[in-house]
Design a protein around this motif. Structure first.
Motif, PDB file in Angstrom:
ATOM      1  N   LEU A  78     -29.104 -16.173 -23.122  1.00  0.00           N
ATOM      2  CA  LEU A  78     -29.321 -16.066 -24.566  1.00  0.00           C
ATOM      3  C   LEU A  78     -29.808 -14.688 -24.983  1.00  0.00           C
ATOM      4  N   PHE A  79     -29.222 -14.195 -26.086  1.00  0.00           N
ATOM      5  CA  PHE A  79     -29.653 -12.958 -26.728  1.00  0.00           C
ATOM      6  C   PHE A  79     -30.070 -13.311 -28.140  1.00  0.00           C
ATOM      7  N   GLY A  80     -31.183 -12.749 -28.622  1.00  0.00           N
ATOM      8  CA  GLY A  80     -31.663 -13.083 -29.961  1.00  0.00           C
ATOM      9  C   GLY A  80     -31.406 -11.967 -30.958  1.00  0.00           C
ATOM     10  N   THR A 117     -32.606 -16.167 -20.130  1.00  0.00           N
ATOM     11  CA  THR A 117     -32.805 -15.367 -21.350  1.00  0.00           C
ATOM     12  C   THR A 117     -32.796 -13.893 -21.005  1.00  0.00           C
ATOM     13  N   ASP A 118     -32.202 -13.111 -21.902  1.00  0.00           N
ATOM     14  CA  ASP A 118     -32.229 -11.671 -21.748  1.00  0.00           C
ATOM     15  C   ASP A 118     -33.598 -11.189 -22.231  1.00  0.00           C
ATOM     16  N   VAL A 119     -34.268 -10.413 -21.390  1.00  0.00           N
ATOM     17  CA  VAL A 119     -35.570  -9.879 -21.766  1.00  0.00           C
ATOM     18  C   VAL A 119     -35.409  -8.380 -22.015  1.00  0.00           C
ATOM     19  N   ALA A 191     -32.693  -9.806 -12.207  1.00  0.00           N
ATOM     20  CA  ALA A 191     -32.926  -8.436 -12.691  1.00  0.00           C
ATOM     21  C   ALA A 191     -31.609  -7.721 -12.936  1.00  0.00           C
ATOM     22  N   TYR A 192     -31.496  -7.112 -14.118  1.00  0.00           N
ATOM     23  CA  TYR A 192     -30.404  -6.163 -14.334  1.00  0.00           C
ATOM     24  C   TYR A 192     -30.843  -4.944 -13.506  1.00  0.00           C
ATOM     25  N   ALA A 193     -30.535  -4.977 -12.217  1.00  0.00           N
ATOM     26  CA  ALA A 193     -31.112  -3.993 -11.299  1.00  0.00           C
ATOM     27  C   ALA A 193     -30.434  -2.638 -11.438  1.00  0.00           C
ATOM     28  N   PHE A 204     -21.011  -5.054 -27.788  1.00  0.00           N
ATOM     29  CA  PHE A 204     -22.257  -5.838 -27.722  1.00  0.00           C
ATOM     30  C   PHE A 204     -23.246  -5.384 -28.787  1.00  0.00           C
ATOM     31  N   ARG A 205     -23.291  -4.071 -29.001  1.00  0.00           N
ATOM     32  CA  ARG A 205     -24.279  -3.552 -29.948  1.00  0.00           C
ATOM     33  C   ARG A 205     -23.956  -4.000 -31.368  1.00  0.00           C
ATOM     34  N   GLU A 206     -22.688  -4.252 -31.635  1.00  0.00           N
ATOM     35  CA  GLU A 206     -22.328  -4.857 -32.924  1.00  0.00           C
ATOM     36  C   GLU A 206     -22.759  -6.333 -32.915  1.00  0.00           C
ATOM     37  N   ASP A 216     -29.761   8.113 -27.338  1.00  0.00           N
ATOM     38  CA  ASP A 216     -29.006   7.133 -26.563  1.00  0.00           C
ATOM     39  C   ASP A 216     -29.925   6.564 -25.482  1.00  0.00           C
ATOM     40  N   ARG A 217     -29.363   5.796 -24.550  1.00  0.00           N
ATOM     41  CA  ARG A 217     -30.208   5.122 -23.558  1.00  0.00           C
ATOM     42  C   ARG A 217     -30.217   5.833 -22.205  1.00  0.00           C
ATOM     43  N   ARG A 218     -29.754   7.089 -22.183  1.00  0.00           N
ATOM     44  CA  ARG A 218     -29.590   7.739 -20.885  1.00  0.00           C
ATOM     45  C   ARG A 218     -30.883   8.100 -20.175  1.00  0.00           C
ATOM     46  N   TYR A 220     -33.220   5.940 -19.703  1.00  0.00           N
ATOM     47  CA  TYR A 220     -33.675   4.769 -18.928  1.00  0.00           C
ATOM     48  C   TYR A 220     -32.546   4.042 -18.213  1.00  0.00           C
ATOM     49  N   GLN A 221     -31.345   3.966 -18.784  1.00  0.00           N
ATOM     50  CA  GLN A 221     -30.238   3.355 -18.043  1.00  0.00           C
ATOM     51  C   GLN A 221     -29.658   4.388 -17.072  1.00  0.00           C
ATOM     52  N   MET A 222     -28.956   3.899 -16.042  1.00  0.00           N
ATOM     53  CA  MET A 222     -28.539   4.794 -14.961  1.00  0.00           C
ATOM     54  C   MET A 222     -27.354   5.688 -15.326  1.00  0.00           C
ATOM     55  N   ALA A 270     -22.741  -9.969 -11.510  1.00  0.00           N
ATOM     56  CA  ALA A 270     -22.107  -8.818 -12.149  1.00  0.00           C
ATOM     57  C   ALA A 270     -21.817  -9.189 -13.596  1.00  0.00           C
ATOM     58  N   TYR A 271     -22.040  -8.242 -14.502  1.00  0.00           N
ATOM     59  CA  TYR A 271     -21.850  -8.507 -15.927  1.00  0.00           C
ATOM     60  C   TYR A 271     -20.522  -7.920 -16.388  1.00  0.00           C
ATOM     61  N   ASN A 272     -19.590  -8.816 -16.688  1.00  0.00           N
ATOM     62  CA  ASN A 272     -18.284  -8.463 -17.249  1.00  0.00           C
ATOM     63  C   ASN A 272     -18.547  -8.226 -18.755  1.00  0.00           C
ATOM     64  N   VAL A 273     -18.885  -6.979 -19.087  1.00  0.00           N
ATOM     65  CA  VAL A 273     -19.510  -6.694 -20.388  1.00  0.00           C
ATOM     66  C   VAL A 273     -18.562  -6.739 -21.581  1.00  0.00           C
ATOM     67  N   SER A 274     -19.173  -6.579 -22.745  1.00  0.00           N
ATOM     68  CA  SER A 274     -18.456  -6.704 -24.016  1.00  0.00           C
ATOM     69  C   SER A 274     -17.228  -5.796 -24.106  1.00  0.00           C
ATOM     70  N   THR A 312     -19.804 -13.633 -18.251  1.00  0.00           N
ATOM     71  CA  THR A 312     -18.569 -13.296 -18.967  1.00  0.00           C
ATOM     72  C   THR A 312     -18.407 -14.116 -20.241  1.00  0.00           C
ATOM     73  N   TYR A 313     -17.903 -13.434 -21.275  1.00  0.00           N
ATOM     74  CA  TYR A 313     -17.629 -14.093 -22.549  1.00  0.00           C
ATOM     75  C   TYR A 313     -16.432 -15.034 -22.432  1.00  0.00           C
ATOM     76  N   PHE A 314     -15.709 -14.960 -21.323  1.00  0.00           N
ATOM     77  CA  PHE A 314     -14.577 -15.859 -21.081  1.00  0.00           C
ATOM     78  C   PHE A 314     -15.014 -17.135 -20.358  1.00  0.00           C
TER      79      PHE A 314
HETATM   80  C1  PBG Z   1     -29.788  -5.099 -23.932  1.00  0.00           C
HETATM   81  C2  PBG Z   1     -28.468  -5.422 -23.362  1.00  0.00           C
HETATM   82  C3  PBG Z   1     -27.232  -4.772 -23.545  1.00  0.00           C
HETATM   83  C4  PBG Z   1     -26.293  -5.558 -22.900  1.00  0.00           C
HETATM   84  C5  PBG Z   1     -26.962  -6.620 -22.312  1.00  0.00           C
HETATM   85  N1  PBG Z   1     -28.305  -6.499 -22.596  1.00  0.00           N
HETATM   86  C6  PBG Z   1     -26.867  -3.596 -24.340  1.00  0.00           C
HETATM   87  C7  PBG Z   1     -27.423  -2.273 -24.086  1.00  0.00           C
HETATM   88  O1  PBG Z   1     -28.088  -2.013 -23.091  1.00  0.00           O
HETATM   89  O2  PBG Z   1     -27.199  -1.432 -24.955  1.00  0.00           O
HETATM   90  C8  PBG Z   1     -24.812  -5.303 -22.865  1.00  0.00           C
HETATM   91  C9  PBG Z   1     -23.939  -6.504 -22.697  1.00  0.00           C
HETATM   92  C10 PBG Z   1     -22.520  -6.297 -23.024  1.00  0.00           C
HETATM   93  O3  PBG Z   1     -22.060  -5.182 -23.353  1.00  0.00           O
HETATM   94  O4  PBG Z   1     -21.776  -7.291 -22.968  1.00  0.00           O
HETATM   95  N2  PBG Z   1     -30.438  -4.009 -23.446  1.00  0.00           N
END
Ligand code: PBG
Length: 324
Positions: A78-80, A117-119, A191-193, A204-206, A216-218, A220-222, A270-274, A312-314
């Protein structure tokens, strides 16, 4: 030995033969469905860049969760999308927030469904970053306590797993400690390790209304080129108490799914992302590729690379097709 004695085509000749030697099998058990929960009642607000995905009010999210479970999907994440955002993201630990209410209702109606839940604070902060700011910088250590509060609020509402996606250093340990102190040692951490600063999160951001307002998130994200660093991130999260580690995104990082699975004997997600969903949907809607075949080829590749679990959204659709 080689041709003409060896002819690999012999075992590809009929579907039954192919079935007998098939090495990788996707099952509904592998799948986790992400859901976006928004305020209101009977709300289904389509996400333009993700055809088939909508922001859902609590009642609708609970319904979709029930349908996913009915199709054989064992878990949702879940994402809120909160009513109100502020600098610290304080709606994130509101015990009657959208996510918390959805957890409670799912646990009433579909108790066997695993609720994850996504934290992360990015959907809850007015600046859209994943932690609190000191000046223009995301303050790692000041964020830890807030993430722990959010995780605790989810766990108290009944979440089975919490999944920190913020990429702050030390957050797995901080969350584990907070849960254990509160008598919630049964709640697991996914963990989103190894989460990369990826262009593939655009849609996703939409959907989650979580784009950063500046920068941007660079920080903290890899950095996408770094594979060895991903191994170090995974090792750290496991040492801090992660039960499942995730690689994200999936497709452009399948080498890392493989490396993590070979190196660590823990469940790997593994996250098959948006963006991966959006690319495929867009091409399919244009008639440029066969959606069903492409979806299964994509999901199977993630499993073949070593993922035990695929977000996955599928998920619901794929589970239905797998059930025949
Ligand atoms: C929140 C988060 C994001 C995703 C999952 N949790 C977006 C981001 O880091 O900007 C992306 C999921 C997706 O693209 O399907 N931090």
């Amino acid at each position: 030995m080689g041709f003409p004695v060896n002819r690999p085509r012999r075992l590809r000749r009929t579907e039954t033969l192919r079935r007998m030697v098939r090495e990788t099998r996707l099952t509904p058990d592998d799948l986790i469905l992400p859901l976006f929960v928004c305020p209101g009642r009977e709300v289904r607000r389509a996400v333009a860049s993700m055809p088939g995905v909508a922001q859902l009010s609590v009642d609708q999210a609970v319904r979709e969760a029930g349908q996913a479970f009915g199709a054989g999907v064992p878990a949702v994440i879940l994402f809120g999308i909160p009513q109100r955002k502020d600098a610290r993201g304080s709606e994130a630990w509101n015990d009657s927030g959208e996510v918390q209410r959805t957890i409670r209702e799912i646990k009433e109606k579909t108790p066997e469904l695993v609720v994850i839940t996504d934290v992360c604070l990015c959907e809850y902060t007015d600046h859209g970053h994943c932690g609190v700011l000191t000046g223009q910088e995301v303050d790692n250590d000041a964020t830890l306590e807030l993430l722990a509060r959010q995780a605790l609020s989810h766990a108290r509402a009944g979440a089975d797993l919490v999944a920190p996606s913020d990429m702050m250093d030390g957050r797995v340990g901080a969350i584990r400690e907070a849960l254990d102190r509160d008598g919630l040692s049964r709640v697991a951490i996914m963990a989103y390790a190894a989460k990369f600063a990826s262009a593939f999160y655009g849609p996703f951001r939409e959907a989650a209304e979580s784009a950063p307002r500046f920068g941007d998130r660079r920080s903290y994200q890899m950095d996408p080129p770094n594979g060895n660093e991903a191994m170090r991130e995974v090792a750290l999260d496991l040492a801090e108490g992660a039960d499942i580690v995730m690689i994200k995104p999936a497709l452009a990082y399948l080498d890392l799914v493989w490396r993590v699975k070979q190196r660590f004997d823990c469940p790997v997600a593994a996250y098959n992302v948006s963006g991966e969903y959006a690319m495929l949907k867009a091409a399919a809607l244009n008639g440029w590729l066969d959606e069903e075949r492409a979806v299964f080829e994509m999901l199977t590749s993630i499993k073949r690379a070593g993922a035990d679990l695929i977000l996955t959204y599928f998920a619901t659709e794929a589970a239905r097709k797998l059930a025949g």
